[in-house]
Design a protein around this motif. Structure first.
Motif, mmCIF file in Angstrom:
data_model
loop_
_atom_site.group_PDB
_atom_site.id
_atom_site.type_symbol
_atom_site.label_atom_id
_atom_site.label_comp_id
_atom_site.label_asym_id
_atom_site.label_seq_id
_atom_site.Cartn_x
_atom_site.Cartn_y
_atom_site.Cartn_z
ATOM 1 N N ASP A 20 -16.076 3.147 5.141
ATOM 2 C CA ASP A 20 -16.296 1.816 5.393
ATOM 3 C C ASP A 20 -16.322 1.501 6.949
ATOM 4 O OD1 ASP A 20 -13.588 1.560 6.266
ATOM 5 O OD2 ASP A 20 -12.886 0.836 4.537
ATOM 6 N N ASP A 21 -16.172 0.032 7.275
ATOM 7 C CA ASP A 21 -16.350 -0.190 8.771
ATOM 8 C C ASP A 21 -15.013 -0.649 9.248
ATOM 9 O OD1 ASP A 21 -16.375 -2.738 7.592
ATOM 10 O OD2 ASP A 21 -18.171 -3.162 8.644
ATOM 11 N N SER A 22 -13.924 -0.493 8.556
ATOM 12 C CA SER A 22 -12.750 -1.251 8.853
ATOM 13 C C SER A 22 -11.413 -0.302 8.676
ATOM 14 C CB SER A 22 -12.425 -2.371 8.129
ATOM 15 O OG SER A 22 -12.225 -2.182 6.666
ATOM 16 N N CYS A 23 -11.472 1.179 8.563
ATOM 17 C CA CYS A 23 -10.428 2.033 8.307
ATOM 18 C C CYS A 23 -9.297 1.455 7.216
ATOM 19 C CB CYS A 23 -9.679 2.092 9.705
ATOM 20 S SG CYS A 23 -10.666 2.778 11.098
ATOM 21 N N SER A 24 -9.956 1.085 6.100
ATOM 22 C CA SER A 24 -9.026 0.312 5.311
ATOM 23 C C SER A 24 -9.348 1.273 3.758
ATOM 24 C CB SER A 24 -9.445 -1.080 4.996
ATOM 25 O OG SER A 24 -10.656 -1.470 4.493
ATOM 26 N N GLY A 25 -8.592 0.952 2.745
ATOM 27 C CA GLY A 25 -8.839 1.698 1.650
ATOM 28 C C GLY A 25 -8.292 3.105 1.622
ATOM 29 N N GLU A 26 -8.957 4.023 0.577
ATOM 30 C CA GLU A 26 -8.794 5.306 0.730
ATOM 31 C C GLU A 26 -9.560 6.446 1.503
ATOM 32 O OE1 GLU A 26 -6.463 8.479 -1.168
ATOM 33 O OE2 GLU A 26 -6.375 6.471 -1.578
ATOM 34 N N PRO A 27 -9.089 7.043 2.387
ATOM 35 C CA PRO A 27 -9.747 7.731 3.236
ATOM 36 C C PRO A 27 -10.554 8.827 2.612
ATOM 37 C CG PRO A 27 -7.368 7.710 3.958
ATOM 38 C CD PRO A 27 -7.549 6.905 2.596
ATOM 39 N N VAL A 28 -11.946 9.357 3.007
ATOM 40 C CA VAL A 28 -12.793 10.216 2.575
ATOM 41 C C VAL A 28 -12.414 11.531 3.003
ATOM 42 C CG1 VAL A 28 -14.310 8.691 1.746
ATOM 43 C CG2 VAL A 28 -14.676 9.784 4.014
ATOM 44 N N PRO B 47 -4.901 5.707 17.582
ATOM 45 C CA PRO B 47 -4.183 5.289 16.641
ATOM 46 C C PRO B 47 -4.119 3.908 16.418
ATOM 47 C CG PRO B 47 -2.602 6.176 18.327
ATOM 48 C CD PRO B 47 -4.141 6.379 19.021
ATOM 49 N N LEU B 48 -4.625 3.184 17.253
ATOM 50 C CA LEU B 48 -4.544 1.716 17.327
ATOM 51 C C LEU B 48 -5.685 0.781 17.074
ATOM 52 C CD1 LEU B 48 -1.715 1.015 20.109
ATOM 53 C CD2 LEU B 48 -1.543 1.301 17.586
ATOM 54 N N THR B 49 -7.078 1.636 17.045
ATOM 55 C CA THR B 49 -8.257 0.982 16.917
ATOM 56 C C THR B 49 -8.919 1.519 15.952
ATOM 57 O OG1 THR B 49 -9.270 2.382 18.489
ATOM 58 C CG2 THR B 49 -8.335 0.351 19.487
ATOM 59 N N CYS B 50 -10.068 1.098 15.297
ATOM 60 C CA CYS B 50 -10.836 1.511 14.104
ATOM 61 C C CYS B 50 -12.196 1.316 14.789
ATOM 62 C CB CYS B 50 -10.788 0.681 13.093
ATOM 63 S SG CYS B 50 -11.687 1.509 11.829
ATOM 64 N N ASP B 51 -13.009 2.597 15.294
ATOM 65 C CA ASP B 51 -14.176 2.684 15.732
ATOM 66 C C ASP B 51 -15.013 3.165 14.247
ATOM 67 O OD1 ASP B 51 -16.576 2.546 17.316
ATOM 68 O OD2 ASP B 51 -15.840 4.132 18.593
ATOM 69 N N LYS B 52 -16.296 2.599 14.359
ATOM 70 C CA LYS B 52 -17.178 3.223 13.203
ATOM 71 C C LYS B 52 -18.364 3.640 13.918
ATOM 72 C CE LYS B 52 -18.978 -1.583 13.315
ATOM 73 N NZ LYS B 52 -19.095 -2.717 12.462
ATOM 74 N N ALA B 53 -19.015 4.264 12.615
ATOM 75 C CA ALA B 53 -20.505 4.695 13.076
ATOM 76 C C ALA B 53 -21.037 4.532 11.763
ATOM 77 C CB ALA B 53 -20.553 6.406 13.241
ATOM 78 N N LEU B 54 -22.595 4.330 12.103
ATOM 79 C CA LEU B 54 -23.497 4.287 10.763
ATOM 80 C C LEU B 54 -23.580 5.672 10.069
ATOM 81 C CD1 LEU B 54 -25.236 1.851 9.420
ATOM 82 C CD2 LEU B 54 -27.109 2.561 11.098
ATOM 83 N N VAL B 55 -23.640 5.570 8.792
ATOM 84 C CA VAL B 55 -24.030 6.894 7.925
ATOM 85 C C VAL B 55 -25.436 6.990 7.878
ATOM 86 C CG1 VAL B 55 -24.154 7.889 5.743
ATOM 87 C CG2 VAL B 55 -21.995 6.520 6.345
ATOM 88 N N ASN B 56 -25.939 8.164 8.324
ATOM 89 C CA ASN B 56 -27.634 8.203 8.729
ATOM 90 C C ASN B 56 -28.075 8.518 7.324
ATOM 91 O OD1 ASN B 56 -30.109 9.381 8.925
ATOM 92 N ND2 ASN B 56 -29.184 9.912 11.086
ATOM 93 N N ARG B 57 -28.829 7.867 6.509
ATOM 94 C CA ARG B 57 -29.597 7.796 5.535
ATOM 95 C C ARG B 57 -31.131 8.453 5.349
ATOM 96 N NH1 ARG B 57 -25.716 8.393 2.745
ATOM 97 N NH2 ARG B 57 -27.126 8.489 0.908
ATOM 98 N N ASP B 58 -31.403 9.211 6.463
ATOM 99 C CA ASP B 58 -32.465 10.042 6.464
ATOM 100 C C ASP B 58 -32.750 10.954 5.487
ATOM 101 O OD1 ASP B 58 -34.134 12.454 7.625
ATOM 102 O OD2 ASP B 58 -34.507 11.078 9.085
#
Length: 144
Positions: A93-101, A54-65
């Motif tokens: 995005d890479d920062s847990c900001s804006g509108e969730p998808v 709940p306190l961190t924002c981890d990210k993953a790269l979107v695979n464009r294969d």
């Protein structure tokens, strides 16, 4: 980069185990085919692991294969405190900001397998945050 991500995940797990911080493991799954709206089952073509708290924002790269037309998310609750969490919020995005998808609910279960989603993600990253009452989630300090 992979070693650094693993080190970050291990640190988050250790922090969660010692500080009572809820932790979940998230799989970002890429599929050649699956039934949109149905649970994504079987073995994805690619998967990337991330950690959600709940306190961190981890990210993953979107695979464009070129062969990837579908995505899904799967989450496992890693700590006892995470049983009080409602699910994982996903942003494109890479920062847990804006509108969730997307929101992946746990429905009181320790594992949540999300639905097969069409290729709705923009190039770049998806990011994850665990939504928990009292830990920065809805109704808690720093909540949304």
């Amino acid at each position: 980069m992979h070693f650094s991500k693993t080190l970050t995940s291990v640190a988050a797990l250790a922090l969660g185990a010692h500080a009572g911080l809820p932790v979940a493991s998230v799989e970002f799954q890429s599929w050649e085919s699956c039934d949109v709206g149905a649970p994504a089952v079987g073995e994805p073509k690619f998967k990337t692991d991330a950690t959600a708290t709940p306190l961190t924002c981890d990210k993953a790269l979107v695979n464009r294969d070129w062969s990837i037309d579908f995505y899904s998310f799967k989450a496992h609750l890693d700590t006892k405190d995470a049983l009080l969490c409602s699910g994982v919020t996903v942003w494109n995005d890479d920062s847990c900001s804006g509108e969730p998808v997307y929101f992946l609910p746990f429905h009181g279960e320790p594992v949540a397998q999300g639905q097969c989603l069409p290729d709705i993600l923009d190039p770049g990253y998806v990011s994850f945050k665990l939504e928990c009452f009292g830990h920065g989630g809805p109704g808690g300090p720093g909540g949304h």
